[in-house]
Motif scaffolding. Structure first.
Motif, PDB file in Angstrom:
ATOM      1  N   GLU A  46     140.099   4.002 107.717  1.00 34.07           N
ATOM      2  CA  GLU A  46     139.837   4.296 106.218  1.00 34.07           C
ATOM      3  C   GLU A  46     140.988   4.971 105.660  1.00 34.07           C
ATOM      4  O   GLU A  46     141.313   5.051 104.613  1.00 34.07           O
ATOM      5  CB  GLU A  46     138.944   5.760 106.450  1.00 34.07           C
ATOM      6  N   ASN A  48     143.173   7.586 106.901  1.00 38.15           N
ATOM      7  CA  ASN A  48     143.394   8.923 106.745  1.00 38.15           C
ATOM      8  C   ASN A  48     144.608   9.257 107.318  1.00 38.15           C
ATOM      9  O   ASN A  48     145.162   8.707 108.484  1.00 38.15           O
ATOM     10  CB  ASN A  48     142.353   9.543 107.800  1.00 38.15           C
ATOM     11  N   GLN A 143     146.077   9.782 101.912  1.00 39.00           N
ATOM     12  CA  GLN A 143     145.084   8.518 102.353  1.00 39.00           C
ATOM     13  C   GLN A 143     145.986   7.558 101.783  1.00 39.00           C
ATOM     14  O   GLN A 143     146.944   7.205 100.932  1.00 39.00           O
ATOM     15  CB  GLN A 143     144.069   8.613 101.462  1.00 39.00           C
ATOM     16  N   GLN A 145     146.087   2.721 102.191  1.00 44.47           N
ATOM     17  CA  GLN A 145     145.216   1.494 102.442  1.00 44.47           C
ATOM     18  C   GLN A 145     146.138   0.969 103.726  1.00 44.47           C
ATOM     19  O   GLN A 145     147.034   0.283 103.352  1.00 44.47           O
ATOM     20  CB  GLN A 145     145.220   0.454 101.289  1.00 44.47           C
ATOM     21  N   ILE A 223     131.657   2.454 109.320  1.00 43.70           N
ATOM     22  CA  ILE A 223     132.102   2.941 108.123  1.00 43.70           C
ATOM     23  C   ILE A 223     131.240   2.172 106.867  1.00 43.70           C
ATOM     24  O   ILE A 223     131.182   0.933 107.124  1.00 43.70           O
ATOM     25  CB  ILE A 223     133.572   3.096 107.726  1.00 43.70           C
ATOM     26  N   VAL A 225     130.770   1.134 102.575  1.00 42.47           N
ATOM     27  CA  VAL A 225     131.675   0.986 101.708  1.00 42.47           C
ATOM     28  C   VAL A 225     130.665   0.737 100.493  1.00 42.47           C
ATOM     29  O   VAL A 225     129.874  -0.179 100.489  1.00 42.47           O
ATOM     30  CB  VAL A 225     132.650  -0.150 101.948  1.00 42.47           C
ATOM     31  N   LYS A 236     139.453  13.765  99.808  1.00 41.41           N
ATOM     32  CA  LYS A 236     138.787  13.598 101.024  1.00 41.41           C
ATOM     33  C   LYS A 236     137.952  14.780 101.482  1.00 41.41           C
ATOM     34  O   LYS A 236     138.355  15.742 101.625  1.00 41.41           O
ATOM     35  CB  LYS A 236     139.483  13.272 102.361  1.00 41.41           C
ATOM     36  N   GLU A 260     135.041   9.770 100.874  1.00 41.08           N
ATOM     37  CA  GLU A 260     136.354   9.718  99.945  1.00 41.08           C
ATOM     38  C   GLU A 260     136.392   8.693  98.982  1.00 41.08           C
ATOM     39  O   GLU A 260     135.777   7.370  99.469  1.00 41.08           O
ATOM     40  CB  GLU A 260     137.449   9.698 100.855  1.00 41.08           C
ATOM     41  N   THR A 262     138.602   5.661  96.667  1.00 40.18           N
ATOM     42  CA  THR A 262     139.558   4.790  96.908  1.00 40.18           C
ATOM     43  C   THR A 262     139.984   4.414  95.288  1.00 40.18           C
ATOM     44  O   THR A 262     139.314   4.590  94.265  1.00 40.18           O
ATOM     45  CB  THR A 262     139.359   3.577  97.548  1.00 40.18           C
ATOM     46  N   LEU A 268     134.240   5.316 100.360  1.00 37.86           N
ATOM     47  CA  LEU A 268     134.171   5.369 101.949  1.00 37.86           C
ATOM     48  C   LEU A 268     133.336   6.370 102.302  1.00 37.86           C
ATOM     49  O   LEU A 268     133.462   7.577 102.140  1.00 37.86           O
ATOM     50  CB  LEU A 268     135.645   5.114 102.383  1.00 37.86           C
ATOM     51  N   GLY A 270     131.610   7.629 106.305  1.00 40.57           N
ATOM     52  CA  GLY A 270     131.966   7.728 107.759  1.00 40.57           C
ATOM     53  C   GLY A 270     131.169   9.333 107.961  1.00 40.57           C
ATOM     54  O   GLY A 270     130.555   9.874 107.257  1.00 40.57           O
ATOM     55  N   ALA A 271     131.265   9.448 109.288  1.00 38.88           N
ATOM     56  CA  ALA A 271     131.985   8.810 110.409  1.00 38.88           C
ATOM     57  C   ALA A 271     131.101   9.152 111.597  1.00 38.88           C
ATOM     58  O   ALA A 271     130.039   9.839 112.052  1.00 38.88           O
ATOM     59  CB  ALA A 271     133.301   9.440 110.632  1.00 38.88           C
TER      60      ALA A 271
END
Length: 380
Positions: A46, A48, A143, A145, A223, A225, A236, A260, A262, A268, A270-271
């Motif tokens: 993700e 993080n 965060q 990418q 995860i 999306v 987040k 969270e 993007t 995104l 999760g977890a």
């Protein structure tokens, strides 16, 4: 590059960061991967960069330094991987006592925390379910990418005289008189007195090639999306159960809510965590559970379509600490693995520890808690 000063095996963010740190220290570095850049755990992460989920101790010290090094690395290689100091919001589903106790302890060790009441919580996250009444804000959480980050770092290593070879499977670690001498791969033989094992979940297999041992195992996670949508999540956001699950040694399935946004507009979700080996099958019951937990946090997401779901394997060490340092048995073989779900966040600090140890210079912290030597009598 047939005779580099050091070879880094693994082109995820841990390996890329190690290569950059060594390159900036003046070494000629070759990066090798059996796939492409970020083809392992990094590509399923993700992004993080967290301090909020760490108990006071060596991992928190590493996380705090790594968080700052991420922004130093951005200055060094260029802003091309969506690095953002967005901050984290941790909410309590039930009793907020344990969450507030952890935050108070963290604040004594360099973590900035802000207690949130119902009003301030919903000012930060206006789409959060109205029943949530307390939480903690962590402005240092960030965060990125991670796939873009690893690619940009590898490009910088190459531009500074290093090299990268993809699709090169390591078949043998050459050890002579108790020290590494190089590696044999599907694309040739490469000699070097320093080998960095940054192969994540497969780090134990590589250690075995050298006649050593690392108790690293895969811990599977999913995860979700969403499609690009309106900005519903501003930080987040996760529930306090997440911290408990991260620290758990339970092999059975565990899920907690992590949500969270993007820059591209996707969200995104999760977890999950479970230790079931390298079973890569899709589990739709887990996906449904994650979706239900996310909508319990943000009801507005019920009307947002899922775009895809993916899974990855986090490199799990039995004591939940990363493995950073020289091998117990083989000189010149260095490990940077076992970060589990924190590898992206901890990568730059791990690289600094490795580089400082190789060059024999003082580092920002005592790295002995992460040493592979602690597993001298431990096995899975």
């Amino acid at each position: 590059m047939q005779s580099p000063d050091a070879i880094v095996i693994g082109a995820g963010i841990v390996g890329a960061s190690s290569a950059l740190s060594l390159t900036n220290a003046g070494l000629k570095v070759l990066v090798i991967d059996r796939g492409a850049v970020s083809s392992g755990t990094t590509g399923a992460g993700e992004g993080n960069i967290l301090v909020s989920d760490k108990d006071p101790g060596p991992e928190l010290t590493l996380a705090l330094r790594s968080r700052d090094l991420w922004f130093e690395m951005q200055e060094d290689v260029g802003d091309s991987f969506e690095l953002e100091a967005k901050g984290g919001v941790v909410v309590a589903r039930h009793d907020d006592g344990p969450l507030l106790k952890l935050a108070a302890e963290q604040s004594q060790h360099g973590v900035t925390t802000q207690k949130l009441n119902q009003s301030s919580l919903h000012e930060l996250e206006p789409y959060l379910h109205p029943d949530f009444h307390s939480g903690v804000f962590y402005p240092q959480d960030a965060q990125c990418q991670p796939m873009l980050a690893a690619a940009q770092v590898i490009r910088t290593v190459i531009a500074r005289g290093g090299a990268f070879i993809s699709q090169a499977k390591v078949t043998r670690i050459v050890v002579e008189n108790g020290a590494v001498a190089g590696i044999e791969t599907s694309k040739g033989i490469f000699k070097a007195p320093i080998i960095i094992n940054a192969t994540g979940t497969w780090a134990g297999e590589l250690a075995e090639m050298a006649g050593s041992h690392l108790p690293i195992a895969p811990r599977k996670g999913f995860i979700l999306v969403t499609e690009p949508t309106k900005k519903y999540v501003f930080h987040k956001v996760y529930d306090s159960d997440y911290v408990t699950n991260v620290a758990s040694s339970d092999a059975d399935l565990q899920t907690s809510t992590v949500v969270e946004g993007t820059r591209s507009g996707t969200i995104l979700i999760g977890a999950s965590r479970e230790r079931i080996g390298f079973d890569g099958s899709m589990n739709y019951e887990i996906l449904r559970r994650l979706a239900a937990q996310a909508t319990s946090l943000f009801p507005v997401l019920r009307d947002v379509q899922l775009l895809r779901a993916y899974r990855g394997f986090r490199p799990y060490a039995p004591d939940h600490l990363p493995v950073i340092g020289e091998d117990l048995k083989v000189r010149g073989l260095w490990h940077s693995a076992g970060h589990e779900g924190a590898g992206i966040g901890l990568a730059p600090g791990s690289a600094a520890l490795i580089t400082d140890a190789i060059l024999g210079r003082e580092s920002f912290m005592d790295g002995s808690p992460f040493s592979p030597h602690r597993f001298a009598t431990v096995s899975l």
